[in-house]
Design a protein around this motif. Structure first.
Motif, PDB file in Angstrom:
ATOM      1  N   ASP A   1       0.851  -1.188   0.000  1.00  0.00           N
ATOM      2  CA  ASP A   1       0.000   0.000   0.000  1.00  0.00           C
ATOM      3  C   ASP A   1       0.891   1.244   0.000  1.00  0.00           C
ATOM      4  O   ASP A   1       1.505   1.570   1.017  1.00  0.00           O
ATOM      5  N   PRO A   2       1.002   1.929  -1.156  1.00  0.00           N
ATOM      6  CA  PRO A   2       1.914   3.070  -1.222  1.00  0.00           C
ATOM      7  C   PRO A   2       1.576   4.157  -0.197  1.00  0.00           C
ATOM      8  O   PRO A   2       2.470   4.860   0.272  1.00  0.00           O
ATOM      9  N   VAL A   3       0.295   4.271   0.153  1.00  0.00           N
ATOM     10  CA  VAL A   3      -0.075   5.318   1.115  1.00  0.00           C
ATOM     11  C   VAL A   3       0.571   5.039   2.468  1.00  0.00           C
ATOM     12  O   VAL A   3       1.195   5.906   3.078  1.00  0.00           O
ATOM     13  N   LEU A   4       0.439   3.790   2.898  1.00  0.00           N
ATOM     14  CA  LEU A   4       0.989   3.432   4.200  1.00  0.00           C
ATOM     15  C   LEU A   4       2.507   3.649   4.219  1.00  0.00           C
ATOM     16  O   LEU A   4       3.054   4.256   5.143  1.00  0.00           O
ATOM     17  N   TYR A   5       3.173   3.157   3.162  1.00  0.00           N
ATOM     18  CA  TYR A   5       4.631   3.296   3.146  1.00  0.00           C
ATOM     19  C   TYR A   5       5.056   4.752   3.000  1.00  0.00           C
ATOM     20  O   TYR A   5       6.068   5.166   3.558  1.00  0.00           O
ATOM     21  N   SER A   6       4.297   5.520   2.258  1.00  0.00           N
ATOM     22  CA  SER A   6       4.632   6.936   2.153  1.00  0.00           C
ATOM     23  C   SER A   6       4.533   7.609   3.517  1.00  0.00           C
ATOM     24  O   SER A   6       5.360   8.449   3.880  1.00  0.00           O
ATOM     25  N   ARG A   7       3.495   7.223   4.252  1.00  0.00           N
ATOM     26  CA  ARG A   7       3.355   7.809   5.596  1.00  0.00           C
ATOM     27  C   ARG A   7       4.527   7.411   6.478  1.00  0.00           C
ATOM     28  O   ARG A   7       5.091   8.237   7.202  1.00  0.00           O
ATOM     29  N   LEU A   8       4.882   6.144   6.413  1.00  0.00           N
ATOM     30  CA  LEU A   8       5.978   5.697   7.274  1.00  0.00           C
ATOM     31  C   LEU A   8       7.279   6.398   6.895  1.00  0.00           C
ATOM     32  O   LEU A   8       8.039   6.839   7.763  1.00  0.00           O
ATOM     33  N   LEU A   9       7.517   6.522   5.610  1.00  0.00           N
ATOM     34  CA  LEU A   9       8.763   7.132   5.182  1.00  0.00           C
ATOM     35  C   LEU A   9       8.795   8.620   5.535  1.00  0.00           C
ATOM     36  O   LEU A   9       9.820   9.142   5.985  1.00  0.00           O
ATOM     37  N   THR A  10       7.662   9.293   5.356  1.00  0.00           N
ATOM     38  CA  THR A  10       7.608  10.704   5.738  1.00  0.00           C
ATOM     39  C   THR A  10       7.843  10.859   7.236  1.00  0.00           C
ATOM     40  O   THR A  10       8.590  11.731   7.678  1.00  0.00           O
ATOM     41  N   THR A  11       7.181  10.008   8.002  1.00  0.00           N
ATOM     42  CA  THR A  11       7.357  10.067   9.444  1.00  0.00           C
ATOM     43  C   THR A  11       8.820   9.863   9.818  1.00  0.00           C
ATOM     44  O   THR A  11       9.384  10.611  10.626  1.00  0.00           O
ATOM     45  N   LEU A  12       9.433   8.864   9.194  1.00  0.00           N
ATOM     46  CA  LEU A  12      10.821   8.559   9.501  1.00  0.00           C
ATOM     47  C   LEU A  12      11.718   9.761   9.193  1.00  0.00           C
ATOM     48  O   LEU A  12      12.511  10.198  10.029  1.00  0.00           O
ATOM     49  N   THR A  13      11.590  10.286   7.988  1.00  0.00           N
ATOM     50  CA  THR A  13      12.465  11.388   7.593  1.00  0.00           C
ATOM     51  C   THR A  13      12.242  12.609   8.475  1.00  0.00           C
ATOM     52  O   THR A  13      13.190  13.241   8.932  1.00  0.00           O
ATOM     53  N   LEU A  14      10.966  12.930   8.721  1.00  0.00           N
ATOM     54  CA  LEU A  14      10.705  14.128   9.519  1.00  0.00           C
ATOM     55  C   LEU A  14      11.177  13.941  10.958  1.00  0.00           C
ATOM     56  O   LEU A  14      11.755  14.850  11.548  1.00  0.00           O
TER      57      LEU A  14
END
Ligand code: HDD
Ligand code: HEM
Ligand code: HEM
Lengths: 447, 340
Positions: free
Chosen positions: A5-18
């Motif tokens: 699910d690209p949405v879930l992974y995008s959220r995780l990656l954004t969270t990680l980077t931020l």
């Protein structure tokens, strides 16, 4: 197994980077101010200890700023890579402050380059001090601009959508939205506070480890006086943030407080757990306090979660994030104030071990408060990416491979984080204060 | 000029600025790695460090300016390029992150470590290679849009001669630009040993850079005929570029006027880069996106242009101060002044 699910992974990656960037960003906003204060004290009191303090802080700062810059570059690009639909909409409305932020970076970067390499170039010390001012302005301005973008995500305004078409765009209205005043002052002050506490924690640690030099005591005193001012400021502005939420994002406030029934004289819930039937257990309840936080008086009616559509209620665990932040805020304010008082009354000893250990704990705690505050603010906006306008799922990319990228960046940040710590430690271990004072012929008794 | 053209001209100018300052930086990384491997490090080390230390962060901001600016002026680029470039973009970010932070770690923090130098040298060539693929993709045929989804065709990208040509062009250009700047810097520093070595590098990389330029020019005709023909119509810009290249190489060869020679290298790339860019218009991504349909609303455009002018008024004096203190200050360049 899980479906990709690209949405879930995008959220995780954004969270990680931020979450990683914000550590360095916070220091990047706050430390220049502390350097400026120290250098100024050195000039005013003609005390080379403070000048050396500014110089050593600046040297460590370059290393953290480097990580701030590269992770910032990462998040800046990732916003387009992971949230293309959101950025397309955001570019039309909130592109201005993002664009202005790059000028703030430019300004800061140029003067940082100059500042670091001109310590001994000018005859007048004031001239070199003047070079730190653009750095402080640039750092704080970048925090200001990026926070207006985040404010816009929470309280979007300055545009109209008619039949799916964007009209009447007003970049200034978008930038100065209702969330901007409280958010930007809270972010900036908490960055100052955290930076002061981290530098203070380092000084306290050296004293605990047996360093007798007055340099560390001066550093601790300077950081604690600053921290006391910033801590009180942060808490006061935090109160304003609560009032903002009450007016514009009541569902976030209600979720943070596990406040289910709309009522006046609402009480503030601290800690506790939530049962399946949404009953609050084991919590400390402060009568009227929520109404006061929300509206300044006990009569304020605070909307409860039961009055919001179910699919617009953010996750309720943000309650703990809010509590953690507030608890740490109170701890830091009380501790720094205590230190200042102890130090001010000459016959008391501010440098006793319990206080010192408490300060050492305060450094990391402040950083936890920053993380908790951001998680609370961002998760509390769920399911929206642009509050009330676009959901997170609508904003996300549709690309394949976001999961791979998540793992890659996880490795990257792990490497950067570890190396950064190793390098900083080695840098200051190889060149301890005592040795550097000796080398620069600054006597132990100076002032 | 329309707002669209002003917008793209501003961004293209900053990208050109990045091309120059980043090339110097990237190439320096490679030279510093290479000279270390061949035990000539003592010759070039000081020159490279003294120039790079105060400016590396500024270099990075040129890039940030470009990619934030393009989303501001042309929000649709975020949608097209953002969706298509997830993987190559992330790889570029990772390389940039490693490079920037390890440069700082090595310079300010620890002692020199072979790993740092290797990372610094290798990323110096890999980053231009990965960033240049964005220009390749913009020529069309590498990205498709189907069922409302944008997708990058990796097979097409990696199998294309044009795409490899651009990568090679980027790498040799980086080395040439960097060597000609460092030659100039070494001559200012009156460092004979470094000058001799760097001048040799500049001459070595000069012909490959122009040769690759010509090859890519002709490869483009197979890739995107429309763009190629527009470039032929702008032939005089490429003629200027060639002339500037000839002057620069002649001067370096004759050991004269290294400063002028570097300015000529800048002119060479300026003419070619703007010739390429002007011929590319109106497309931002062929054939899906032009500067007209991807443009932001007018209010935002005006606000961005005003912010840009105000920003320049702030930046130009600051950049001037930076250059005066570190590029044109003879004592600093010669290493007579103390650092941090
Ligand atoms: C050292 C850090 C720190 C400390 C001690 C505090 N905060 Fe905080 N807080 C932040 C760091 C922070 C932050 C990281 O800066 C946040 C996250 C997003 C934002 O706008 O600021 C934040 C957000 C934030 C919000 C949400 C704003 C929004 O979502 O729009 C509220 C209501 C408060 N804070 C309130 C408080 C109160 C009442 C505190 C009492 C002492 C407090 N904060 C201490
Ligand atoms: C989504 C949010 C954010 C984005 C897109 C972002 C973007 C960036 C970028 C692109 C850089 C690198 C700049 C350079 O090359 O010099 C950077 C660095 C930095 N950011 Fe962030 N940032 C974000 C959040 C924040 C926050 C919340 C703060 C402040 C609390 C902050 C403060 C800084 C600072 C101080 C630096 C170092 C700048 C310098 O020294 O040049 N950023 N950020
Ligand atoms: C600058 C400091 C910021 C921090 C530390 C921060 C933190 C976070 C966190 C922790 C999340 C995860 C929320 C979740 O998983 O539910 C998140 C989500 C997100 N943030 Fe922020 N935020 C910041 C500002 C911004 C800004 C300025 C932007 C955009 C310009 C932004 C864009 C996003 C996006 C696109 C998401 C994903 C959507 C979501 O899950 O909510 N953030 N952020």
């Amino acid at each position: 197994m899980f479906e990709y699910d690209p949405v879930l992974y995008s959220r995780l990656l954004t969270t990680l980077t931020l979450a990683f960037h914000v550590i360095f960003a916070t220091l990047g906003v706050g430390i220049p101010l502390m350097i400026a204060i120290a250098e100024w004290m050195g000039i005013r009191r003609n005390d080379p200890h403070y000048t050396l303090m500014a110089r050593r802080w600046a040297r460590g700062f370059v290393v953290t700023v480097a990580v701030g810059v590269v992770t910032g570059t990462a998040i800046g690009l990732q916003l387009s890579l992971l949230w293309p639909n959101f950025m397309q909409a955001a570019g039309h409305t909130i592109g201005l402050p993002m664009f202005m932020e790059t000028f703030a970076f430019f300004f800061e970067a140029i003067f940082l380059g100059i500042y670091l390499y001109t310590w001994d170039r000018f005859k007048s010390k004031v001239k070199h001090f003047l070079l730190v001012i653009p750095i402080v302005i640039g750092a704080t301005a970048s925090a200001f601009f990026i926070t207006t973008v985040n404010s816009f995500m929470n309280a979007p305004q300055g545009f109209n959508i008619i039949d799916g078409v964007l009209t009447d765009v007003s970049p200034l209205a978008a930038m100065f939205n209702p969330a901007t005043p409280s958010k930007m002052s809270h972010v900036i002050l908490s960055s100052y506070l955290t930076s002061a506490f981290i530098l203070g924690a380092i000084a306290a640690f050296h004293i605990l480890k047996g360093s007798k030099h007055v340099y560390h005591k001066k550093a601790l005193h300077l950081t604690m006086v600053s921290a006391a001012v910033f801590a009180i400021g942060t808490a006061l502005v935090g109160d304003l943030s609560g009032k903002y939420l009450h007016e514009y994002q009541p569902e976030k406030l209600a979720a943070a407080e596990w406040h289910f029934e709309t009522e006046e004289k609402a009480s503030l819930v601290l800690g506790g757990i939530l049962t399946d039937g949404n009953e609050v257990r084991f919590a400390l309840e402060i009568p009227y306090a929520l109404s006061i936080l929300a509206g300044g008086s006990a009569d304020t009616i605070v909307t409860g979660l039961n009055d919001f559509p179910e699919d617009e209620v953010p996750p309720l665990w943000i309650h703990y994030m809010f509590d953690l932040m507030v608890f740490i805020g109170i701890y830091l304010a009380a501790l720094s104030a205590l230190f200042v008082v102890l130090h001010w009354r000459k016959k008391w000893n501010a440098f006793n071990r319990p206080v010192l250990w408490a300060v050492v704990a305060g450094g990391p705690a402040a950083m936890f408060a920053i993380e908790a505050g951001w998680i609370f603010a961002e998760v509390g906006r769920q399911p929206w990416i642009l509050n009330g306008v676009m959901t997170v799922a609508e904003g996300a990319t549709t690309s394949a491979h976001v999961d791979m990228m998540l793992y890659l960046f996880l490795v990257l940040y792990a490497i950067l984080g570890v190396t950064c710590v190793v390098v900083l430690r080695r840098m200051f271990k190889q060149n301890p204060v005592e040795a550097e004072l000796e080398k620069r012929n600054i006597s132990h008794q100076a002032v | 000029m329309s707002y669209e053209v002003v917008g793209i001209a501003v961004l293209w100018t900053f990208l050109y600025g990045y091309l120059i300052v980043a090339s110097v930086d990237f190439g320096a990384g490679f030279f510093s790695y290479y000279t270390k491997r061949t035990n000539k490090n003592h010759i070039t080390h000081n020159i490279i460090q003294r120039y790079l230390s105060p400016v590396w962060e500024v270099t990075n901001v040129f890039l940030v300016f470009f990619f934030i600016g393009i989303v501001g002026f042309f929000p649709s680029t975020a949608y097209y390029y953002g969706t298509a470039l997830l993987v190559p973009g992330s790889v570029a970010i990772i390389l940039l992150a490693l490079r920037g932070s390890y440069y700082a770690f090595a310079t300010y923090g620890a002692k020199d470590s072979p790993l740092y130098t290797f990372l610094y040298g290798a990323t110096g060539l890999l980053i231009p290679a990965s960033l240049s693929t964005v220009l390749t993709i913009s020529e069309g045929g590498f990205v498709i849009k189907e069922n409302g989804n944008v997708r990058l065709l990796y097979g097409e990208l990696f199998g294309s001669l044009y795409s490899w040509g651009v990568v090679l062009l980027a790498i040799v250009s980086v080395l040439f630009i960097s060597a000609s700047f460092l030659t100039y810097y070494a001559s200012r520093a009156k460092d004979e040993g470094a000058l001799k070595l760097l001048r040799k590098y500049a001459l070595i990389w000069s012909f490959p850079s122009i040769l690759m330029g010509i090859i890519v020019f002709f490869l483009l005709s197979k890739r995107n005929l429309e763009h190629y023909q527009n470039m032929v119509d702008l032939w005089w810009m490429f003629a200027v570029s060639l002339a500037a290249f000839a002057i620069a190489t002649y001067l370096i060869w004759k050991k004269r006027n290294y400063g002028l020679a570097f300015i000529m290298v800048m002119v060479q790339y300026f003419a070619a880069f703007f010739g390429y860019g002007a011929a590319h218009l109106p497309y931002l991504l062929y054939p899906y996106l032009t500067i007209y349909d991807g443009f932001t609303n007018e209010t935002m455009a005006i606000a961005l242009i005003i912010a840009f002018i105000a920003g320049l008024l702030l930046l130009i004096p600051s950049l001037y101060l930076l250059m005066r203190l570190f590029l044109f200050d003879a004592d600093y360049v010669e290493g007579k002044k103390e650092a941090m």
